[in-house]
Scaffold this motif. Structure first.
Motif, mmCIF file in Angstrom:
data_model
loop_
_atom_site.group_PDB
_atom_site.id
_atom_site.type_symbol
_atom_site.label_atom_id
_atom_site.label_comp_id
_atom_site.label_asym_id
_atom_site.label_seq_id
_atom_site.Cartn_x
_atom_site.Cartn_y
_atom_site.Cartn_z
ATOM 1 N N ARG A 60 1.278 9.219 -5.828
ATOM 2 C CA ARG A 60 1.600 10.534 -5.341
ATOM 3 C C ARG A 60 2.997 11.210 -6.012
ATOM 4 O O ARG A 60 3.346 12.123 -5.689
ATOM 5 C CB ARG A 60 1.390 10.758 -3.961
ATOM 6 C CG ARG A 60 0.092 10.494 -3.385
ATOM 7 C CD ARG A 60 0.354 10.704 -1.706
ATOM 8 N NE ARG A 60 -0.878 10.228 -1.054
ATOM 9 C CZ ARG A 60 -1.117 10.269 0.295
ATOM 10 N NH1 ARG A 60 -0.312 10.623 0.853
ATOM 11 N NH2 ARG A 60 -2.241 10.075 0.810
ATOM 12 N N SER A 61 3.826 10.350 -6.556
ATOM 13 C CA SER A 61 4.844 10.524 -7.083
ATOM 14 C C SER A 61 6.033 10.881 -6.185
ATOM 15 O O SER A 61 6.854 11.461 -6.479
ATOM 16 C CB SER A 61 4.935 11.542 -8.166
ATOM 17 O OG SER A 61 4.535 12.613 -7.743
ATOM 18 N N ALA A 62 5.830 10.360 -4.866
ATOM 19 C CA ALA A 62 6.722 10.755 -3.621
ATOM 20 C C ALA A 62 6.559 9.582 -2.654
ATOM 21 O O ALA A 62 5.386 9.612 -2.203
ATOM 22 C CB ALA A 62 6.567 12.104 -3.163
ATOM 23 N N LEU A 63 7.621 8.839 -2.273
ATOM 24 C CA LEU A 63 7.459 7.920 -1.328
ATOM 25 C C LEU A 63 7.824 8.686 -0.002
ATOM 26 O O LEU A 63 9.125 9.110 0.174
ATOM 27 C CB LEU A 63 8.559 6.772 -1.488
ATOM 28 C CG LEU A 63 8.013 5.979 -2.623
ATOM 29 C CD1 LEU A 63 9.277 4.941 -2.813
ATOM 30 C CD2 LEU A 63 7.028 4.992 -2.287
ATOM 31 N N GLU A 64 6.841 8.861 0.864
ATOM 32 C CA GLU A 64 7.147 9.537 2.182
ATOM 33 C C GLU A 64 7.200 8.634 3.243
ATOM 34 O O GLU A 64 6.310 7.518 3.221
ATOM 35 C CB GLU A 64 6.031 10.509 2.301
ATOM 36 C CG GLU A 64 5.690 11.558 1.195
ATOM 37 C CD GLU A 64 4.377 12.612 1.401
ATOM 38 O OE1 GLU A 64 3.810 12.137 2.373
ATOM 39 O OE2 GLU A 64 4.301 13.269 0.478
ATOM 40 N N VAL A 65 7.897 9.136 4.155
ATOM 41 C CA VAL A 65 8.180 8.121 5.304
ATOM 42 C C VAL A 65 6.936 8.275 6.108
ATOM 43 O O VAL A 65 6.519 7.570 7.009
ATOM 44 C CB VAL A 65 9.554 8.371 5.964
ATOM 45 C CG1 VAL A 65 9.668 7.706 7.608
ATOM 46 C CG2 VAL A 65 10.748 8.304 5.369
ATOM 47 N N ALA A 66 6.400 9.372 6.277
ATOM 48 C CA ALA A 66 5.175 9.730 7.100
ATOM 49 C C ALA A 66 3.926 8.782 6.737
ATOM 50 O O ALA A 66 3.449 8.180 7.741
ATOM 51 C CB ALA A 66 4.669 11.278 7.129
ATOM 52 N N LEU A 67 3.637 8.476 5.354
ATOM 53 C CA LEU A 67 2.921 7.785 5.066
ATOM 54 C C LEU A 67 2.946 6.390 5.408
ATOM 55 O O LEU A 67 2.192 5.382 5.843
ATOM 56 C CB LEU A 67 2.668 7.995 3.285
ATOM 57 C CG LEU A 67 1.687 6.866 2.848
ATOM 58 C CD1 LEU A 67 0.389 7.056 3.370
ATOM 59 C CD2 LEU A 67 1.874 7.010 1.198
ATOM 60 N N ALA A 92 0.867 -1.275 0.135
ATOM 61 C CA ALA A 92 -0.174 0.014 -0.073
ATOM 62 C C ALA A 92 0.914 1.379 -0.007
ATOM 63 O O ALA A 92 0.438 2.350 -0.574
ATOM 64 C CB ALA A 92 -1.057 -0.097 1.171
ATOM 65 N N TRP A 93 1.908 1.252 0.776
ATOM 66 C CA TRP A 93 2.864 2.347 0.919
ATOM 67 C C TRP A 93 3.387 2.528 -0.469
ATOM 68 O O TRP A 93 3.482 3.703 -1.159
ATOM 69 C CB TRP A 93 4.007 2.218 1.860
ATOM 70 C CG TRP A 93 5.023 3.013 2.041
ATOM 71 C CD1 TRP A 93 4.669 4.393 2.140
ATOM 72 C CD2 TRP A 93 6.410 2.981 1.589
ATOM 73 N NE1 TRP A 93 5.995 5.275 2.285
ATOM 74 C CE2 TRP A 93 6.822 4.356 1.758
ATOM 75 C CE3 TRP A 93 7.179 1.928 1.153
ATOM 76 C CZ2 TRP A 93 8.250 4.501 1.622
ATOM 77 C CZ3 TRP A 93 8.461 2.313 1.004
ATOM 78 C CH2 TRP A 93 9.058 3.610 1.142
#
Length: 118
Positions: A55-62, A47-48
């Motif tokens: 979103r075109s950005a792998l965010e650690v917060a997500l 899912a991440w």
């Protein structure tokens, strides 16, 4: 019940090795937990990746948010698996004629109970 005697074995009488089997199958419970936790971890990472790439950005917060959701799902899965094992043990003990107040009836595996006695 024996092969030569059709009468049931009364509680507390001599038991055959089949009757001496543990009430709860801890190895089966551990396998089910391991499988469920692996699936949940895979779903969290998948899912991440999907949400991050959309979103075109792998965010650690997500990832942290999804990991929190995964921990919640893991907790629910563990309650269901351990509760199911306890119910199966309860039914197995009743079929065997065992007392459910015996000293060997516990929700904890024998290895954990032995540590506390030392």
């Amino acid at each position: 019940m024996t092969a030569t005697d059709p009468r049931p074995v009364p509680p507390g009488a001599h038991r055959t090795p089949v009757d001496a089997a543990p009430i709860v199958d801890w190895s089966r419970t551990a396998r089910r937990l391991r499988r469920q936790l692996t699936v949940i971890a895979g779903l969290v990472v998948g899912a991440w990746l999907v949400l991050g790439l959309s979103r075109s950005a792998l965010e650690v917060a997500l990832l942290a948010e999804l990991a929190g959701l995964g921990i919640l799902l893991a907790f629910v899965a563990e309650v269901v698996v351990v509760g199911g094992s306890a119910v199966r043990g309860l039914l197995a003990a009743g079929e065997r004629g065992d007392r459910l107040a015996a000293a060997d009836v516990s929700i904890l595996p024998p290895q954990v109970r032995r540590r506390g006695r030392r």
